[in-house]
Design a protein around this motif. Structure first.
Motif, PDB file in Angstrom:
ATOM      1  N   VAL A 297      12.509  45.559  67.228  1.00  0.00           N
ATOM      2  CA  VAL A 297      11.373  45.678  68.148  1.00  0.00           C
ATOM      3  C   VAL A 297      10.116  46.103  67.405  1.00  0.00           C
ATOM      4  CG1 VAL A 297      10.467  46.873  70.175  1.00  0.00           C
ATOM      5  CG2 VAL A 297      12.886  46.187  70.100  1.00  0.00           C
ATOM      6  N   ASP A 298      10.237  47.120  66.577  1.00  0.00           N
ATOM      7  CA  ASP A 298       9.106  47.646  65.812  1.00  0.00           C
ATOM      8  C   ASP A 298       9.338  47.340  64.336  1.00  0.00           C
ATOM      9  OD1 ASP A 298       7.064  49.029  64.612  1.00  0.00           O
ATOM     10  OD2 ASP A 298       7.739  51.027  65.243  1.00  0.00           O
ATOM     11  N   ALA A 299       8.735  46.257  63.862  1.00  0.00           N
ATOM     12  CA  ALA A 299       8.989  45.794  62.493  1.00  0.00           C
ATOM     13  C   ALA A 299       8.513  46.774  61.442  1.00  0.00           C
ATOM     14  CB  ALA A 299       8.327  44.435  62.267  1.00  0.00           C
ATOM     15  N   SER A 300       7.661  47.731  61.809  1.00  0.00           N
ATOM     16  CA  SER A 300       7.186  48.714  60.834  1.00  0.00           C
ATOM     17  C   SER A 300       8.209  49.809  60.572  1.00  0.00           C
ATOM     18  CB  SER A 300       5.878  49.354  61.323  1.00  0.00           C
ATOM     19  OG  SER A 300       6.104  50.103  62.514  1.00  0.00           O
ATOM     20  N   SER A 301       9.233  49.898  61.415  1.00  0.00           N
ATOM     21  CA  SER A 301      10.258  50.930  61.274  1.00  0.00           C
ATOM     22  C   SER A 301      11.474  50.358  60.560  1.00  0.00           C
ATOM     23  CB  SER A 301      10.665  51.446  62.658  1.00  0.00           C
ATOM     24  OG  SER A 301      11.765  52.333  62.567  1.00  0.00           O
ATOM     25  N   THR A 302      12.010  51.117  59.605  1.00  0.00           N
ATOM     26  CA  THR A 302      13.177  50.656  58.853  1.00  0.00           C
ATOM     27  C   THR A 302      14.334  51.657  58.880  1.00  0.00           C
ATOM     28  OG1 THR A 302      12.238  51.546  56.808  1.00  0.00           O
ATOM     29  CG2 THR A 302      11.793  49.219  57.309  1.00  0.00           C
ATOM     30  N   SER A 303      14.245  52.668  59.743  1.00  0.00           N
ATOM     31  CA  SER A 303      15.327  53.651  59.850  1.00  0.00           C
ATOM     32  C   SER A 303      15.154  54.427  61.149  1.00  0.00           C
ATOM     33  CB  SER A 303      15.309  54.610  58.656  1.00  0.00           C
ATOM     34  OG  SER A 303      14.218  55.507  58.775  1.00  0.00           O
ATOM     35  N   HIS A 304      16.063  55.364  61.378  1.00  0.00           N
ATOM     36  CA  HIS A 304      15.975  56.207  62.567  1.00  0.00           C
ATOM     37  C   HIS A 304      14.892  57.283  62.458  1.00  0.00           C
ATOM     38  CE1 HIS A 304      20.006  54.718  64.019  1.00  0.00           C
ATOM     39  NE2 HIS A 304      19.363  54.876  65.161  1.00  0.00           N
ATOM     40  N   PHE A 305      14.255  57.382  61.325  1.00  0.00           N
ATOM     41  CA  PHE A 305      13.200  58.388  61.172  1.00  0.00           C
ATOM     42  C   PHE A 305      12.054  58.080  62.142  1.00  0.00           C
ATOM     43  CE2 PHE A 305       9.263  59.887  59.089  1.00  0.00           C
ATOM     44  CZ  PHE A 305       9.568  61.249  59.027  1.00  0.00           C
ATOM     45  N   ASN A 306      11.790  59.025  63.025  1.00  0.00           N
ATOM     46  CA  ASN A 306      10.767  58.857  64.060  1.00  0.00           C
ATOM     47  C   ASN A 306      11.026  57.662  64.974  1.00  0.00           C
ATOM     48  OD1 ASN A 306       9.256  61.105  63.281  1.00  0.00           O
ATOM     49  ND2 ASN A 306       8.015  59.921  61.823  1.00  0.00           N
ATOM     50  N   ASN A 307      12.265  57.227  65.042  1.00  0.00           N
ATOM     51  CA  ASN A 307      12.619  56.086  65.903  1.00  0.00           C
ATOM     52  C   ASN A 307      14.061  56.261  66.365  1.00  0.00           C
ATOM     53  OD1 ASN A 307      13.009  53.666  67.193  1.00  0.00           O
ATOM     54  ND2 ASN A 307      12.641  52.373  65.403  1.00  0.00           N
ATOM     55  N   THR A 308      14.253  57.013  67.442  1.00  0.00           N
ATOM     56  CA  THR A 308      15.616  57.305  67.900  1.00  0.00           C
ATOM     57  C   THR A 308      16.343  56.060  68.370  1.00  0.00           C
ATOM     58  OG1 THR A 308      14.831  57.766  70.154  1.00  0.00           O
ATOM     59  CG2 THR A 308      14.929  59.624  68.615  1.00  0.00           C
ATOM     60  N   ALA A 309      15.576  55.005  68.757  1.00  0.00           N
ATOM     61  CA  ALA A 309      16.188  53.774  69.278  1.00  0.00           C
ATOM     62  C   ALA A 309      16.264  52.689  68.211  1.00  0.00           C
ATOM     63  CB  ALA A 309      15.398  53.278  70.477  1.00  0.00           C
ATOM     64  N   TYR A 310      16.214  53.062  66.937  1.00  0.00           N
ATOM     65  CA  TYR A 310      16.199  52.096  65.838  1.00  0.00           C
ATOM     66  C   TYR A 310      17.377  51.124  65.948  1.00  0.00           C
ATOM     67  CZ  TYR A 310      16.909  50.357  61.060  1.00  0.00           C
ATOM     68  OH  TYR A 310      17.126  49.554  59.955  1.00  0.00           O
ATOM     69  N   ASN A 311      17.057  49.806  65.784  1.00  0.00           N
ATOM     70  CA  ASN A 311      18.072  48.746  65.784  1.00  0.00           C
ATOM     71  C   ASN A 311      17.686  47.782  64.676  1.00  0.00           C
ATOM     72  OD1 ASN A 311      19.984  46.799  66.292  1.00  0.00           O
ATOM     73  ND2 ASN A 311      19.147  46.166  68.266  1.00  0.00           N
ATOM     74  N   GLY A 312      18.226  48.012  63.478  1.00  0.00           N
ATOM     75  CA  GLY A 312      17.841  47.239  62.297  1.00  0.00           C
ATOM     76  C   GLY A 312      18.408  45.841  62.308  1.00  0.00           C
ATOM     77  N   LEU A 313      17.666  44.917  61.713  1.00  0.00           N
ATOM     78  CA  LEU A 313      18.078  43.517  61.712  1.00  0.00           C
ATOM     79  C   LEU A 313      19.383  43.320  60.948  1.00  0.00           C
ATOM     80  CD1 LEU A 313      17.112  40.782  62.752  1.00  0.00           C
ATOM     81  CD2 LEU A 313      15.914  40.442  60.582  1.00  0.00           C
ATOM     82  N   ASN A 314      19.490  43.895  59.759  1.00  0.00           N
ATOM     83  CA  ASN A 314      20.735  43.800  58.986  1.00  0.00           C
ATOM     84  C   ASN A 314      21.493  45.117  58.992  1.00  0.00           C
ATOM     85  OD1 ASN A 314      19.150  41.559  56.689  1.00  0.00           O
ATOM     86  ND2 ASN A 314      20.742  41.031  58.156  1.00  0.00           N
ATOM     87  N   VAL A 315      21.393  45.814  60.118  1.00  0.00           N
ATOM     88  CA  VAL A 315      22.167  47.033  60.358  1.00  0.00           C
ATOM     89  C   VAL A 315      22.934  46.821  61.659  1.00  0.00           C
ATOM     90  CG1 VAL A 315      22.092  49.524  60.723  1.00  0.00           C
ATOM     91  CG2 VAL A 315      20.427  48.432  59.206  1.00  0.00           C
ATOM     92  N   TYR A 316      24.229  47.136  61.646  1.00  0.00           N
ATOM     93  CA  TYR A 316      25.077  46.847  62.798  1.00  0.00           C
ATOM     94  C   TYR A 316      25.768  48.119  63.271  1.00  0.00           C
ATOM     95  CZ  TYR A 316      24.292  42.641  60.104  1.00  0.00           C
ATOM     96  OH  TYR A 316      23.692  41.666  59.358  1.00  0.00           O
ATOM     97  N   GLY A 317      25.993  48.169  64.564  1.00  0.00           N
ATOM     98  CA  GLY A 317      26.524  49.372  65.186  1.00  0.00           C
ATOM     99  C   GLY A 317      25.427  50.133  65.889  1.00  0.00           C
ATOM    100  N   ASP A 318      24.172  49.959  65.439  1.00  0.00           N
ATOM    101  CA  ASP A 318      23.046  50.629  66.092  1.00  0.00           C
ATOM    102  C   ASP A 318      22.577  49.870  67.337  1.00  0.00           C
ATOM    103  OD1 ASP A 318      22.001  48.478  64.727  1.00  0.00           O
ATOM    104  OD2 ASP A 318      20.464  49.609  63.661  1.00  0.00           O
ATOM    105  N   GLU A 319      23.280  48.802  67.709  1.00  0.00           N
ATOM    106  CA  GLU A 319      23.015  48.164  68.998  1.00  0.00           C
ATOM    107  C   GLU A 319      23.516  49.036  70.146  1.00  0.00           C
ATOM    108  OE1 GLU A 319      23.611  45.357  65.742  1.00  0.00           O
ATOM    109  OE2 GLU A 319      24.968  46.809  66.659  1.00  0.00           O
ATOM    110  N   VAL A 320      24.493  49.895  69.832  1.00  0.00           N
ATOM    111  CA  VAL A 320      25.079  50.760  70.851  1.00  0.00           C
ATOM    112  C   VAL A 320      24.122  51.914  71.118  1.00  0.00           C
ATOM    113  CG1 VAL A 320      27.028  52.234  71.447  1.00  0.00           C
ATOM    114  CG2 VAL A 320      27.401  50.122  70.139  1.00  0.00           C
ATOM    115  N   GLY A 321      23.571  51.963  72.310  1.00  0.00           N
ATOM    116  CA  GLY A 321      22.612  53.004  72.639  1.00  0.00           C
ATOM    117  C   GLY A 321      22.622  53.314  74.119  1.00  0.00           C
ATOM    118  N   THR A 322      21.956  54.391  74.463  1.00  0.00           N
ATOM    119  CA  THR A 322      21.850  54.783  75.859  1.00  0.00           C
ATOM    120  C   THR A 322      20.596  55.628  76.032  1.00  0.00           C
ATOM    121  OG1 THR A 322      23.049  55.757  77.727  1.00  0.00           O
ATOM    122  CG2 THR A 322      23.142  56.948  75.639  1.00  0.00           C
ATOM    123  N   ILE A 323      20.160  55.778  77.264  1.00  0.00           N
ATOM    124  CA  ILE A 323      19.032  56.659  77.564  1.00  0.00           C
ATOM    125  C   ILE A 323      19.580  58.046  77.876  1.00  0.00           C
ATOM    126  CG2 ILE A 323      17.125  57.125  79.143  1.00  0.00           C
ATOM    127  CD1 ILE A 323      16.850  54.107  79.532  1.00  0.00           C
TER     128      ILE A 323
END
Length: 949
Positions: A297-323
């Motif tokens: 969603v936010d191409a400027s972000s590459t990790s969970h730093f300052n982005n609790t909802a991070y979902n990396g393109l070549n990172v898997y498992g971080d699709e699992v999320g909740t509010i």
């Protein structure tokens, strides 16, 4: 007495044999230079009996044929000559003329009959054995990208998809590949295996590519282009060939890694009646690492730093999320701590891809000529391949120990063929990397436990462990304290369990043993009808889908369906053979769809005293039946659910149980008041997904406005065939020594097959016909609320992708210009330019994506010489293309413009029948991407030694 009779018979037949021996000697030379031509092929016309010229261009041929008979003398790049042998011990001198241009080369694909490229009624691109020898690319398959209008999209080192005229995908369902008439696609997984498990480079006789619609002759899937790979004959191309290629691949992420490519080909003629052939290929290397870690969603972000909802393109498992509603969790007043979407910490692509590229291919054929010549030939051919590669579709898949087997029985003659073959695939140990990461995560901590610990730590519950509250990074570190470290024994053990488990609730393996059965035939009536060349033919195909419910909805056993078609073509030459009119039509019927007629008409006209200027125009139609996955897939890909839209598939589909996010106490209250049965889990059926869902765009609008009126019910039709009408004009000829090939096209599409996205609540009706008063359960905070909105609020909904047909007006058009010339005393200079564009308008589906996936402009330049000096040659290729938008179910994003230079030098050792080649691909070293999410393509350097080819 018997001994005397045997002795007499031996003397008689032996004398007859000696008397029948005919000896011919001779020399073969270049007609222009007078230089001798080593390696020229000399054979008796229509027979396999023959020999080759030696290093001095001389030959001696002993045959049992009695004069008169005819010899054929040929060598690659020269026109074939025929010489009549009138007597024994005849000595002949043969002068071969070099083909002036590639337009003199013979093709068979355009009209299913031999004709010069110059005379072809449609656009054709071609690569022959000589071009393969001179290609600067690491393999002949890579070298196809240097042809005009041809694109190659690279999934990995060994998985590359060829495409023409737009709408590219890695599966490339709109483009057909044939090897000796056999469809080279995996019938269940729906991708063309190409150079992973295709034809051995030593066995390639020619590659012909027909850009654009070809359904009139080749059926349902020859929609956007078709590629014919023809292998060498066991009778006509005898001997043993060997090649060894070794080198390195270089990429920043992967470093420098060795690769090896070994090929062996053996062909032997036992007699005029029997011949056999065998090939073996082995390739091993390290694949390109995929390390694109930008947030989807936010191409400027590459990790969970300052982005609790991070979902990396070549990172898997971080699709699992909740509010996480920290106010509700802590019992604090609304607005005290707020609510935040949090995703789990994922694993990278390289944690789950072994990145070992491997391909092993074996092929063998037995060839029988019952009449002792080429009038009739019976061929039994078997091919087997296995390998490792990477495939990017909805997710990225580690294709491991994948196998494909094909068996063909064919009877062919000068004017006919009858062919039957079967294709069987086995997914082997392949698995989905996204589910592998999700379920390895769940092995050390369930989702519920992980989010509970995260929320508690954030709210200060872990302060006694030294974890500061109100700190997302600290909360994540606490929840991850038992996380399995990639590469550790514990991680590897968990990974091994997951990737061998086909249950996507706990594993990642996908199973597939789909088979295809195909038969086709063609008869040319030219020996029976004089006024025109008439051909008739047809084909039949049966699919048997067998994924044991892991890919398709074949929960109770294999799914079978059939397709069949028949065609007729007439070709007439007029006006002193200057005008050629070709008309054809084909009727096809698939079991799930209505029948379809595909007509084609083309005109070509030769101008000039020597007919060296050819103008052509064609009107072609094409259609594509929905693929097996379009119709019968039933797969939860983690990021979304894929459901095929064959009517019986909607009835069959059932998901695995999904855990619901609704508070159990609230669910109990709703059940008591409304009589519902909301539990801890829910199964999504095809009926729920298809008939009770919203459009994704309306759900996004609702998320922004919170106005239920923005939610719109989805309206998706069952998938049906798509159609194209293609107009093509062109010119081929030679002007002032420049070979010119120009074409322009316009394609108009109907019922374009595309993915349509919907979102289905796991409980409640999307028309809001069911609602409950939540006041008693929420202390008056909420009143009467539709159940479907309650589902959305609790994250209890699923995104579904259906394959259906768009009502958009879609068209594409383009231009191709190819120029080549001999310059500076024999140097080859070639240039081609391609332009491609598409337009889409008028559709009612806001979620429709055409996926043109093709650069608007491409430029390719070639420069080289086969004989710079004695036995030494070189070749350089340059390619440039501009940036373009890539759209796919994996990710939509821009692909940057790129410039690539490939080059090779080669040295021929005639005495050893060898060629040494040193080359490199992407010599500039600037890495590039074929599509978002794939590994960046780096440089490849190689040294090869080829003997006897």
């Amino acid at each position: 007495m018997i001994k005397k009779m045997l002795l007499f018979a031996f003397l008689v037949f032996g004398s007859a044999t000696m008397l029948a021996q005919t000896i011919i000697t001779g020399t073969v030379k270049d007609a222009k230079t007078g230089e001798t031509l080593p390696g020229a092929n000399i054979k008796v016309e229509r027979k396999a009996v023959g020999t080759n010229t030696d290093f001095d261009g001389k030959f001696t041929l002993n045959v049992s044929d009695v004069p008169p008979f005819v010899l054929e003398i040929s060598v690659l790049g020269y026109k074939t000559e025929k010489v009549e042998v009138k007597k024994n011990n005849q000595n002949i001198a043969v002068l071969l003329s070099e083909n002036e241009t590639f337009l003199d080369e013979i093709i068979v694909s355009a009209s299913r009959t031999p004709e010069r490229i110059m005379e072809s009624p449609v656009t054709v691109e071609r690569l022959d054995a000589r071009a393969i020898k001179n290609t600067s690319s690491p393999s002949f398959y890579d070298g196809l990208e240097n042809l005009k209008g041809v694109d190659i999209n690279s999934n990995s080192l060994t998985f590359k998809s060829v495409n023409t005229r737009g709408f590219a995908t890695f599966a490339n369902e709109r483009f057909m590949q044939l090897v000796d008439g056999m469809d080279n696609s995996a019938p269940g997984l729906n991708f063309a295996v190409g150079n992973l498990l295709g034809i051995s480079e030593l066995d390639v006789k020619s590659v012909e590519i027909l850009p654009g619609a070809s359904s009139a002759l080749y059926g349902a899937n020859a929609f956007n282009g078709i590629m014919f790979m023809r292998s060498k004959s066991a009778f006509d191309d005898q001997g043993v060939s060997f090649s060894l290629k070794s080198g390195i691949t270089s990429q920043k992420a992967a470093g420098d890694n060795e690769f090896k490519d070994l090929n062996i080909r053996m062909a032997y003629v036992f007699s005029n009646y029997f011949a056999a052939k065998a090939t073996l290929s082995y390739l091993k290397g390290t694949d390109w690492y995929a390390t694109d870690y930008r947030d989807e969603v936010d191409a400027s972000s590459t990790s969970h730093f300052n982005n609790t909802a991070y979902n990396g393109l070549n990172v898997y498992g971080d699709e699992v999320g909740t509010i996480l509603d920290f106010d509700a969790i802590s019992g604090a007043p609304v607005g005290t701590f707020g609510a935040t979407r949090v995703t789990r910490t994922g694993y990278t692509d390289t944690d789950f891809m072994n990145n070992e590229a491997k391909s092993v291919k074996f092929g063998a054929s037995l060839n029988y000529r019952p009449l002792g010549d080429d009038r009739v030939e019976v061929i039994f051919n078997s091919k087997f391949g296995t390998g490792n590669t990477i495939y990017q579709g909805q997710n990225r898949y580690n294709i491991k120990n994948f196998t494909l087997a094909q068996h063909r029985l064919e009877v062919k003659g000068k004017n006919f063929f009858v062919r039957a073959y079967t294709t069987a695939e086995d997914a082997g140990d392949s698995y989905d990397t996204r589910f592998a990461a999700i379920n390895v995560n769940r092995m050390w901590s369930t989702d519920s436990n992980w989010f509970t610990e995260y929320a508690g730590a954030y709210l200060g519950a872990a302060a006694s462990f030294g974890v500061p509250g109100m700190n997302h990074d600290a909360a994540r570190a606490f929840a991850d304290r038992a996380r399995l470290s990639p590469g550790s024994p514990e991680f590897n053990a968990a990974k091994e369990i997951v990737v061998n488990d086909p249950n996507l609730l706990t594993g990642a393996k996908f199973q597939d043993q789909t088979k295809l059965y195909h038969g086709d035939a063609n008869l040319n009536l030219r020996d029976y009808i004089n006024f025109a060349e008439i051909q008739i033919g047809g084909s039949m195909r049966e699919y048997r889908l067998n994924s044991q419910g892991t890919i398709f909805t074949d929960y109770d056993g294999p799914i079978s369906y059939t397709e069949a078609g028949a065609y007729i073509q007439g070709q007439k030459r007029m006006l002193d053979d200057r005008l050629k009119v070709t008309a054809s039509a084909r009727y096809d019927k698939a079991i799930n769809f209505k029948g379809n007629v595909s007509p084609r008409i083309s005109l070509s006209y030769a101008v000039g005293e020597d007919k060296r200027h050819n103008f052509r125009a064609s009107l072609q139609t094409g259609f594509r039946n929905p693929t097996a996955q379009d119709q019968y897939i039933g797969l939860d890909a983690g990021s979304g659910i894929l459901v095929g839209t064959a009517p019986d598939n909607i009835e069959r589909y059932r998901s695995l149980p999904y855990e619901l996010g609704i508070n159990p106490a609230l669910a109990g209250y709703i059940n008591a008041v409304a009589g519902t049965t909301i539990g801890a889990t829910q199964v999504l059926t095809g009926d729920m997904a298809y008939n009770n869902s919203w459009t994704v765009s309306s759900l996004q609008a609702f998320a922004a406005s919170r106005n239920p009126a923005d939610l719109k019910k989805s309206n998706i039709d069952f998938v049906a065939p798509e159609y194209v009408t293609a107009y093509d004009i062109g010119y081929r000829g030679v002007l002032a020594g420049v070979t010119i090939d120009i074409n322009a096209y316009y394609n108009k599409y109907e019922d374009f097959i595309a993915s349509k996205n919907a979102a289905a609540p796991l409980y409640g009706n999307v028309n809001f016909s069911d609602a409950v008063d939540l006041g008693p359960a929420t202390g008056g905070a909420q009143g009467i609320t539709p159940l479907a909105l309650i589902a959305v609020a609790n994250g209890d909904y699923k995104g579904i992708a259906f394959d259906s047909n768009s009502d958009s007006d879609i068209s594409s058009y383009g231009l191709g210009i190819g120029l080549s010339k001999k310059v500076m005393n024999g140097f080859d200079l070639g240039f081609n330019y391609s332009f491609a564009k598409f337009e889409e308008a008028g559709g009612t589906d806001p979620d429709f994506e055409a996926g043109f996936n093709t650069p608007e402009h491409k430029i390719k330049v070639q420069f080289g010489k086969t004989d710079l000096f004695e036995n030494f040659g070189f070749n350089v290729n340059y390619r440039w293309q501009d940036e373009f938008l890539w759209q796919s179910s994996f990710y939509d994003g821009m692909v940057d413009a790129r410039s690539v230079v490939d080059a090779q030098i080669n040295y021929t050792i005639p005495s050893l029948s060898s060629v040494i080649k040193l080359g490199g691909a992407n010599l500039g070293g600037k890495e590039y991407f074929s599509a978002p999410g794939v590994g960046a393509t780096g440089s490849q350097f190689y040294l090869s030694w080829t003997i006897g080819n």
